[in-house]
Scaffold this motif. Structure first.
Motif, PDB file in Angstrom:
ATOM      1  N   GLY A   1       0.664  -1.236   0.150  1.00  0.00           N
ATOM      2  CA  GLY A   1       0.012   0.068  -0.064  1.00  0.00           C
ATOM      3  C   GLY A   1       0.914   1.203  -0.208  1.00  0.00           C
ATOM      4  N   GLU A   2       2.096   1.265   0.381  1.00  0.00           N
ATOM      5  CA  GLU A   2       2.895   2.353   0.594  1.00  0.00           C
ATOM      6  C   GLU A   2       3.767   2.487  -0.945  1.00  0.00           C
ATOM      7  N   ALA A   3       3.703   1.741  -1.510  1.00  0.00           N
ATOM      8  CA  ALA A   3       4.362   1.880  -2.914  1.00  0.00           C
ATOM      9  C   ALA A   3       3.807   1.467  -4.147  1.00  0.00           C
ATOM     10  N   MET A   4       2.404   1.167  -3.725  1.00  0.00           N
ATOM     11  CA  MET A   4       1.492   0.980  -4.883  1.00  0.00           C
ATOM     12  C   MET A   4       1.298   2.327  -5.824  1.00  0.00           C
ATOM     13  N   THR A   5       0.954   2.232  -7.004  1.00  0.00           N
ATOM     14  CA  THR A   5       0.198   3.264  -7.924  1.00  0.00           C
ATOM     15  C   THR A   5      -1.224   3.170  -7.673  1.00  0.00           C
ATOM     16  N   THR A   6      -1.782   4.362  -7.369  1.00  0.00           N
ATOM     17  CA  THR A   6      -3.224   4.592  -6.839  1.00  0.00           C
ATOM     18  C   THR A   6      -4.016   4.998  -8.030  1.00  0.00           C
ATOM     19  N   THR A   7      -3.613   5.362  -9.072  1.00  0.00           N
ATOM     20  CA  THR A   7      -4.177   5.986 -10.185  1.00  0.00           C
ATOM     21  C   THR A   7      -4.160   4.758 -11.306  1.00  0.00           C
ATOM     22  N   VAL A   8      -4.984   3.984 -11.221  1.00  0.00           N
ATOM     23  CA  VAL A   8      -5.194   2.919 -12.090  1.00  0.00           C
ATOM     24  C   VAL A   8      -5.860   2.947 -13.298  1.00  0.00           C
ATOM     25  N   ILE A   9      -5.272   2.743 -14.320  1.00  0.00           N
ATOM     26  CA  ILE A   9      -6.168   2.702 -15.830  1.00  0.00           C
ATOM     27  C   ILE A   9      -6.641   1.007 -15.903  1.00  0.00           C
ATOM     28  N   SER A  10      -7.885   1.116 -15.884  1.00  0.00           N
ATOM     29  CA  SER A  10      -8.644  -0.314 -15.825  1.00  0.00           C
ATOM     30  C   SER A  10      -9.785  -0.155 -17.033  1.00  0.00           C
ATOM     31  N   VAL A  11     -10.152  -1.578 -17.193  1.00  0.00           N
ATOM     32  CA  VAL A  11     -11.115  -1.538 -18.391  1.00  0.00           C
ATOM     33  C   VAL A  11     -12.373  -2.451 -17.818  1.00  0.00           C
ATOM     34  N   THR A  12     -13.320  -2.563 -18.533  1.00  0.00           N
ATOM     35  CA  THR A  12     -14.333  -3.370 -18.073  1.00  0.00           C
ATOM     36  C   THR A  12     -14.317  -4.508 -19.099  1.00  0.00           C
ATOM     37  N   PRO A  13     -14.972  -5.576 -18.671  1.00  0.00           N
ATOM     38  CA  PRO A  13     -15.049  -6.841 -19.639  1.00  0.00           C
ATOM     39  C   PRO A  13     -15.898  -6.737 -20.765  1.00  0.00           C
ATOM     40  N   ASP A  14     -16.723  -5.722 -20.963  1.00  0.00           N
ATOM     41  CA  ASP A  14     -17.702  -5.454 -22.141  1.00  0.00           C
ATOM     42  C   ASP A  14     -17.119  -4.352 -23.142  1.00  0.00           C
ATOM     43  N   ILE A  15     -15.915  -3.984 -23.229  1.00  0.00           N
ATOM     44  CA  ILE A  15     -15.291  -3.111 -24.132  1.00  0.00           C
ATOM     45  C   ILE A  15     -14.651  -4.159 -25.265  1.00  0.00           C
TER      46      ILE A  15
ATOM     47  N   LYS B   1      10.019   3.222  -4.299  1.00  0.00           N
ATOM     48  CA  LYS B   1       9.941   3.422  -2.779  1.00  0.00           C
ATOM     49  C   LYS B   1      10.942   3.231  -2.002  1.00  0.00           C
ATOM     50  N   LEU B   2      11.605   1.996  -2.372  1.00  0.00           N
ATOM     51  CA  LEU B   2      12.988   1.757  -1.515  1.00  0.00           C
ATOM     52  C   LEU B   2      13.844   2.857  -1.441  1.00  0.00           C
ATOM     53  N   LEU B   3      14.271   3.309  -2.691  1.00  0.00           N
ATOM     54  CA  LEU B   3      15.376   4.274  -2.939  1.00  0.00           C
ATOM     55  C   LEU B   3      14.902   5.586  -2.389  1.00  0.00           C
ATOM     56  N   HIS B   4      13.510   6.008  -2.383  1.00  0.00           N
ATOM     57  CA  HIS B   4      13.132   7.160  -1.779  1.00  0.00           C
ATOM     58  C   HIS B   4      13.323   7.241  -0.242  1.00  0.00           C
TER      59      HIS B   4
ATOM     60  N   LEU C   1      15.622   9.228   2.269  1.00  0.00           N
ATOM     61  CA  LEU C   1      15.183   9.944   3.532  1.00  0.00           C
ATOM     62  C   LEU C   1      15.628   9.421   4.934  1.00  0.00           C
ATOM     63  N   ASP C   2      16.005   8.589   4.836  1.00  0.00           N
ATOM     64  CA  ASP C   2      16.616   7.654   6.163  1.00  0.00           C
ATOM     65  C   ASP C   2      17.941   8.571   6.200  1.00  0.00           C
ATOM     66  N   PHE C   3      18.703   8.529   5.191  1.00  0.00           N
ATOM     67  CA  PHE C   3      20.210   8.890   5.040  1.00  0.00           C
ATOM     68  C   PHE C   3      20.193  10.381   5.574  1.00  0.00           C
ATOM     69  N   GLN C   4      19.156  11.263   4.827  1.00  0.00           N
ATOM     70  CA  GLN C   4      19.260  12.516   5.057  1.00  0.00           C
ATOM     71  C   GLN C   4      18.859  12.910   6.730  1.00  0.00           C
ATOM     72  N   GLU C   5      17.903  12.042   7.264  1.00  0.00           N
ATOM     73  CA  GLU C   5      17.741  12.040   8.742  1.00  0.00           C
ATOM     74  C   GLU C   5      19.032  11.867   9.600  1.00  0.00           C
ATOM     75  N   GLU C   6      19.692  10.862   8.957  1.00  0.00           N
ATOM     76  CA  GLU C   6      21.201  10.329   9.701  1.00  0.00           C
ATOM     77  C   GLU C   6      22.039  11.296   9.675  1.00  0.00           C
ATOM     78  N   GLU C   7      22.113  11.970   8.645  1.00  0.00           N
ATOM     79  CA  GLU C   7      23.072  13.237   8.637  1.00  0.00           C
ATOM     80  C   GLU C   7      22.834  14.479   9.283  1.00  0.00           C
ATOM     81  N   ILE C   8      21.568  14.785   9.363  1.00  0.00           N
ATOM     82  CA  ILE C   8      20.907  15.860  10.329  1.00  0.00           C
ATOM     83  C   ILE C   8      21.615  15.515  11.867  1.00  0.00           C
TER      84      ILE C   8
END
Length: 150
Positions: A20-34, A135-138, A142-149
């Motif tokens: 849930g923390e890494a997923m894309t929430t704007t999903v392009i989907s279709v219906t079975p009847d197209i 997500k892992l890189l981001h 952030l964790d490295f920046q906090e550590e440096e601070i």
């Protein structure tokens, strides 16, 4: 931080963070009847390689670029998505650790997995290997920046 510590941090985060923390929430989907002809334009214009198939908000299938290419090679009849989609859909829940999601993507050769909200049973997003890496890189940055601070 040494390469070994950096690798350990990434692995630790892969267990801590969830789909849930890494997923894309704007999903392009279709219906079975197209029609499959309509799908051609969606793949082209959105530059995606697959999409969930929803009926009344429920996940009923998935249509990959591979399914589309097979349709092109086989018959190209103007049939419906329902006739060509994969009806057996593997999915993950929003609360599943990223390490499990990455493993499933890798071992089963999927390009994407629908992400389901465990409480509602509805599609919450979609996740790819790229989403996980981003997500892992981001989070590592952030964790490295906090550590440096400190």
């Amino acid at each position: 931080m040494s390469d070994r510590n950096w690798g350990n941090k990434i692995l630790e985060l892969a267990y801590e963070l969830n789909a849930g923390e890494a997923m894309t929430t704007t999903v392009i989907s279709v219906t079975p009847d197209i029609s499959m002809n309509q799908v051609r334009e969606i793949f082209r214009s959105k530059k995606i390689s697959g999409m969930p198939v929803l009926q009344d908000g429920n996940l009923v299938g998935i249509l990959s670029l591979e399914d589309f290419i097979k349709w092109l090679a086989d018959d190209r009849c103007d049939c419906l998505v329902a006739d060509k989609m994969s009806k057996t859909v593997d999915s993950v829940f929003t609360d599943e650790p990223l390490v499990h999601v990455a493993s499933r993507l890798e071992t089963r050769g999927y390009g994407r997995l629908p992400v389901i909200d465990r409480k509602t049973g509805k599609l919450a997003g979609i996740i790819t290997k790229s989403d996980i890496i981003e997500k892992l890189l981001h989070k590592t940055e952030l964790d490295f920046q906090e550590e440096e601070i400190r």
